[in-house]
Structure formats: C-alpha cells, structure tokens
Write a protein that holds these residues in place. Structure first.
Motif, PDB file in Angstrom:
ATOM      1  N   GLY A   1      -0.347   8.098  -5.299  1.00 37.41           N
ATOM      2  CA  GLY A   1      -1.200   8.864  -4.401  1.00 37.41           C
ATOM      3  C   GLY A   1      -2.455   8.115  -3.989  1.00 37.41           C
ATOM      4  N   LEU A   2      -3.417   8.865  -3.446  1.00 37.22           N
ATOM      5  CA  LEU A   2      -4.643   8.266  -2.936  1.00 37.22           C
ATOM      6  C   LEU A   2      -5.494   7.657  -4.048  1.00 37.22           C
ATOM      7  N   LYS A   3      -5.496   8.281  -5.216  1.00 33.05           N
ATOM      8  CA  LYS A   3      -6.242   7.694  -6.330  1.00 33.05           C
ATOM      9  C   LYS A   3      -5.616   6.367  -6.759  1.00 33.05           C
ATOM     10  N   GLY A   4      -4.307   6.291  -6.667  1.00 35.50           N
ATOM     11  CA  GLY A   4      -3.653   5.025  -6.968  1.00 35.50           C
ATOM     12  C   GLY A   4      -4.065   3.928  -6.009  1.00 35.50           C
TER      13      GLY A   4
ATOM     14  N   MET B   1       0.825  -1.207   0.000  1.00 41.72           N
ATOM     15  CA  MET B   1       0.000   0.000   0.000  1.00 41.72           C
ATOM     16  C   MET B   1       0.858   1.254   0.000  1.00 41.72           C
ATOM     17  N   ALA B   2       1.923   1.243   0.784  1.00 41.13           N
ATOM     18  CA  ALA B   2       2.798   2.417   0.831  1.00 41.13           C
ATOM     19  C   ALA B   2       3.492   2.650  -0.499  1.00 41.13           C
ATOM     20  N   LEU B   3       3.912   1.580  -1.160  1.00 41.79           N
ATOM     21  CA  LEU B   3       4.542   1.722  -2.476  1.00 41.79           C
ATOM     22  C   LEU B   3       3.579   2.332  -3.484  1.00 41.79           C
ATOM     23  N   VAL B   4       2.364   1.821  -3.530  1.00 40.92           N
ATOM     24  CA  VAL B   4       1.374   2.350  -4.470  1.00 40.92           C
ATOM     25  C   VAL B   4       1.068   3.815  -4.147  1.00 40.92           C
TER      26      VAL B   4
ATOM     27  N   PHE C   1     -19.064   5.639  -5.418  1.00 43.32           N
ATOM     28  CA  PHE C   1     -18.310   5.201  -6.589  1.00 43.32           C
ATOM     29  C   PHE C   1     -17.337   6.306  -6.972  1.00 43.32           C
ATOM     30  N   GLY C   2     -16.083   5.968  -7.154  1.00 44.93           N
ATOM     31  CA  GLY C   2     -15.097   6.969  -7.520  1.00 44.93           C
ATOM     32  C   GLY C   2     -13.725   6.614  -6.994  1.00 44.93           C
ATOM     33  N   LEU C   3     -12.786   7.535  -7.178  1.00 42.17           N
ATOM     34  CA  LEU C   3     -11.404   7.338  -6.771  1.00 42.17           C
ATOM     35  C   LEU C   3     -11.031   8.350  -5.700  1.00 42.17           C
ATOM     36  N   GLY C   4     -10.004   8.025  -4.940  1.00 41.94           N
ATOM     37  CA  GLY C   4      -9.531   8.941  -3.912  1.00 41.94           C
ATOM     38  C   GLY C   4     -10.118   8.620  -2.543  1.00 41.94           C
ATOM     39  N   VAL C   5      -9.909   9.538  -1.611  1.00 39.70           N
ATOM     40  CA  VAL C   5     -10.332   9.331  -0.240  1.00 39.70           C
ATOM     41  C   VAL C   5     -11.651  10.047   0.018  1.00 39.70           C
ATOM     42  N   SER C   6     -12.484   9.473   0.871  1.00 41.56           N
ATOM     43  CA  SER C   6     -13.747  10.108   1.253  1.00 41.56           C
ATOM     44  C   SER C   6     -13.474  11.111   2.363  1.00 41.56           C
TER      45      SER C   6
END
Length: 529
Positions: free
Chosen positions: A121-124, A113-116, A449-454
């Motif tokens: 970033g968060l979207k990744g 998770m840290a590598l990604v 539905f979507g990318l990133g953090v809530s």
C-alpha cells in the motif's frame, strides 16, 4: 580516482594524548551517527509528488497485462489531437496504425513502485522511498571512505549533500537513478591513478589487481549492469557514460602524455565505455530511448525552455518549475536548500582548482560538467550534489593534505573536538527538527515526517468523493492534480492531461493551462458544457 594516502584527521589524532584521542573518537562517532540519522530521517516523509498517480497506473498496467505503457492511455480520447503533422514531444511518434507512441524512460521504476504498492500500500511506498534515500547516502558514505576521506570529512559531506538535495527526495524514478548513479561513482572511485604518494606501490595480493591501475572484470561488469538499470529506470543514463568517459580520458592523458604504465587498464576502460553505450539500446524502444535525452535537450533549447524562469507565455513546458535555472528571476528562494547550494558551488570551485593542481583530470571534468548542469536546470541540482561533493572533498583533501596536517598538528585535539562537536550538534538538531516537522514547516512545505500519502497535496479526498457519487460526464482536471485524480478514482477515469509531459503533444497541455488560467471559455470546451 582512488587515493590511499593517510587521512589528515587520522594523522592529527595520532599526535593526540590518549585521553584526548578517546574524547575525539567519541565526538567523531556522535557526529557520524547523528549525520546518518539526519539523512536517513529525511527519507521518511509523506508522499507529495504530483506524478505518483500515473507512475502507479503505468506500473499496474504492466503487472496486469504485461504491456509497457507507451501510448496516450488514461487520457480523454481527443487529448492527442495534433495528428502526425502537429508538434510532438521529443521521441514521440505515430505508429503505422495512427496510435500515439512515446518511449517510456521510467517503465522499470514504475513496475517496482506498482509492485510495492500492491504488496504494502501507500505506507509501503513511503518505506520504499526511505530505503532508496538511505541507500543513496550509504553508498555516498562508502564512496567517500574509499576515496580516503576521514570520518569528519565524510560527516560534512553527508550533511551538505542532504541540505542541497532534500527537496528532490520525492518518490519519483529519478531517486532510483540517484542510487544507481552513486553505485557507478563508487565503482569508479577505485579506478584511476591510485595512490598519490611518490613511494612504491604495495604489491597486490594474489588474484587482486592493484588499486587504481587496471579496472577489474567485476568492476567492469558492475558498471555495465548498473548502466542497463539506469537506462530502464530513468533518463539520466547518459551521466553513467559521462562518468566512465571522464575516467577513461584521464587514463588516456596519463598514458600518452605522462607515458605512465597501464595500457591494459585503458583498453579495459574503453571496452567498458563502448559496452555501456551499447547497453543504452537494450530497452523496449531500442534507439528511440537511447537518443531521447539528446532529443529532449535539443527540443528544450529550440523552444527556449531549459534554463529560463517562470512564465505564463511561450511553450507550455516553460511553466514546469524543475526546468528553471536556480538563480533565474523569481525562482531563487531563501531556503536551506538554496543556501546549501551556494556552499556547493563554492566547494565545487575549490574542488576543480585542487583537482587541477594535482592533475586529477577526471575529477576536473566530472565536477565541472555536473556543476554546469546544475546551474542550467533546477532538476539537476540533486544529482550534481551527490557526485560533486565527494569528489570535491577528495580533491581538496588530496591537494591540501600537507597544510591540513600542519594545522591539525598545531591545534591538535582541541580543533578536532570543536569540529566534531559542531557537526554532531548540527546533525542531532537536524534529526530532531525533521521528526518534529520543524525542518519543513519553517519553509511552509507540505512535506511531513511520516508514512503514507499527504492528503493536503495529493487529491485523495476529491477522488474518494468521485468514487462515492459517480457523477456522469467527462472529468476535467488541472495539470498538477491530473495524474493523482486519474489514479485514485476507481475505475481510473480518463483525464484531459497528465503530469507525464511526454504522453501527449504540447498543444494538449497548452489547452489545459489556458483553461486553468481562464484564457479560454470553459463552457463548450472539451465537452464540459
């Protein structure tokens, strides 16, 4: 556990007229594509897990210093105050220097998770979650096909699994474990009695073993490799041993009781099981992590934690929702996942009965054990669904193949079209409801539905304010916000507790919970005055 008999829906299709067969195939394709779209879209969601922060912080610490976090790092200096004589979580200890230590069962997941996150970033991280969920269902699909299930049965299996497990599709180490566990199920689905027909078995090609008779060395190596990954990704690794043990138990019964051939396969399975047990010790903490799941179960039983319902008294771990029984008072909620779980229990009962009728003892053991685990604790529902549904559908099809074939012969293409059309409609509507947020909004869930953090769940805004204003003094957080507030502040500010309940003595968590519930005066507590 594999079975090469002809699927009933294929047999029914063979009796259909050419035009009806074409329509049936089209509807089946729509159902399968719709189901795949639906289950894949369930993995494309905003990040809402309270544990995200400490997983990223632990993983980044490893990437920066090549040190696995197994201490009370990121907490206030006095957060670990129990001392060697106080109560410790399962597996934890104080080393020779007096430092608090615990076996970090999720360390490899945290590094990934840290590598990604460092790369994308968060979207990744959202993309990583979507890939993991998609991979889980892809392996589930090929496993059901390997078991001989027809496409409509596979579609039904995917839909039911998704509806039962979608609540647990969070970016947590357990999702990594789900994928690895399904890989083991897929490998073991080719091992067992093989073809259930009474006719002669087809001769194996050169260099290829007969399906279901002798476990190949490639399969054996895959099981061992996946077991090592499971040990270092998440604490579910005993499930891998249980799966292999159940298949070995059936092979032994057939060898000793039925006097069937295949002693070489029994020996290889036994060797694989022994190596899998040995692999459990191949981790940074050797025996301490290998026995951690057993210690955790004993700890929960001793304190009355696992299998209960919500309580504000007793042991602090007893307030963690994933430890509750699914049907405990105040826990069961009318949601899509809850009703789907009821359907899972009915399918499980039918699967055990059908497997027993056909003497599929490995399926009986696995389905029974996984179902019992899901009834004991909510966190076990998702892995149970992933394993139970394919095996139960296979057992039911295996036992009812003749009856189903006669039924299809009677209703023919019309029945197949109706079933396929219904599943296609459900799948496509499910995909539409996920993309338009109706799927989650109807149950008042913060997931979208979507990318990133809530930002409505993860306290990113509070962390940004702290970064901008840099107030002095110690930072206090409640239990749920602790990990994310710690991580999203720069530099990471120490907090009194983390959502990683193994990272400190239970008394630390009790103190924070009492402050949150106004059971202790805030003034003068933990340096807050």
């Amino acid at each position: 556990m594999s079975d090469g008999s002809l699927s009933t829906e294929t047999a029914g299709a063979a009796r259909s007229a050419p035009g009806g067969l074409a329509a049936q195939r089209l509807v089946t394709v729509l159902a399968v594509v719709g189901a795949c779209a639906f289950v894949g879209l369930l993995g494309v969601r905003t990040l809402t897990t309270p544990d995200l922060g400490y997983h990223l912080a632990y993983g980044e610490h490893f990437l920066d210093r090549w040190q696995i976090v197994d201490t009370s790092r990121f907490l206030h200096d006095d957060a670990v105050a129990a001392g060697p004589s106080g109560e410790l979580p399962p597996g934890a200890w104080f080393d020779a220097s007096g430092a608090y230590r615990f076996p970090n069962a999720n360390w490899l997941s945290q590094v990934v998770m840290a590598l990604v996150h460092r790369w994308a970033g968060l979207k990744g991280l959202s993309v990583l979650l979507a890939v993991l969920v998609g991979g889980i269902f892809a392996v589930s699909l090929v496993t059901m096909r390997r078991l001989g299930l027809g496409w409509l049965a596979v579609t039904a299996g995917l839909l039911l699994t998704a509806m039962v497990a979608y609540e647990r599709f969070l970016l947590r180490p357990e999702v990594f474990a789900y994928l690895v566990l399904m890989g083991q199920v897929w490998l073991l689905s080719g091992v067992g009695r093989g073809n259930s027909s009474r006719g002669p078995r087809p001769a194996a090609k050169r260099g290829e073993e007969r399906p279901g008779r002798v476990i190949g060395w490639g399969t054996a190596a895959g099981l061992v490799g996946l077991q090592w990954l499971l040990v270092n990704l998440h604490s579910y690794f005993l499930l891998g041993i249980g799966l292999t043990g159940a298949v070995l138990a059936e092979a032994l019964v057939r060898r000793l009781w039925s006097r069937e051939a295949g002693g070489r396969g029994v020996v290889r399975l036994a060797v694989v099981l022994l190596v899998q047990v040995g692999v459990c010790f191949v981790n940074p903490w050797t025996w301490r992590l290998a026995v951690l799941p057993i210690q955790t179960l004993m700890f929960m039983r001793a304190h009355g934690i696992a299998g209960g319902g919500f309580t504000e008294t007793g042991h602090p771990w007893a307030m963690i929702g994933e430890f509750f029984r699914p049907f405990a008072p105040g826990v069961f909620r009318e949601s899509k996942a809850s009703w789907a779980y009821c359907a899972l229990l009915a399918l499980s009962a039918a699967g055990v009965l059908c497997a027993a009728i056909r003497r599929r003892w490995a399926a009986v053991l696995i389905v029974s054990a996984m179902t019992a685990a899901s009834l004991a604790m909510r966190r076990n529902i998702a892995p149970a669904a992933l394993v139970v549904i394919p095996l139960s559908l296979w057992a039911c099809r295996d036992a009812l193949a003749g009856w189903a074939g006669r039924l299809l012969g009677r209703f023919g293409t019309a029945g197949a079209l109706a079933a396929g059309g219904a599943m296609a409609a459900v799948s496509l509507y499910g995909a539409f409801s996920v993309v338009t947020h109706r799927f989650y909004r109807g149950e008042r869930r913060a997931v979208r539905f979507g990318l990133g953090v809530s930002r409505t769940v993860v306290p990113v805004g509070a962390a940004e304010w702290l970064n901008a204003h840099r107030p002095g003094g110690r930072l206090w957080t409640d239990y749920n916000s602790s990990s994310n507030v710690m991580y999203f502040t720069r530099p990471h500010r120490p907090v009194p507790v983390l959502t990683n309940t193994w990272a400190y003595p239970p008394e630390t968590m009790r103190r924070v919970l009492d402050l949150s519930r106004a059971r202790r005066p805030v003034r003068g507590a933990d340096g807050l005055d």
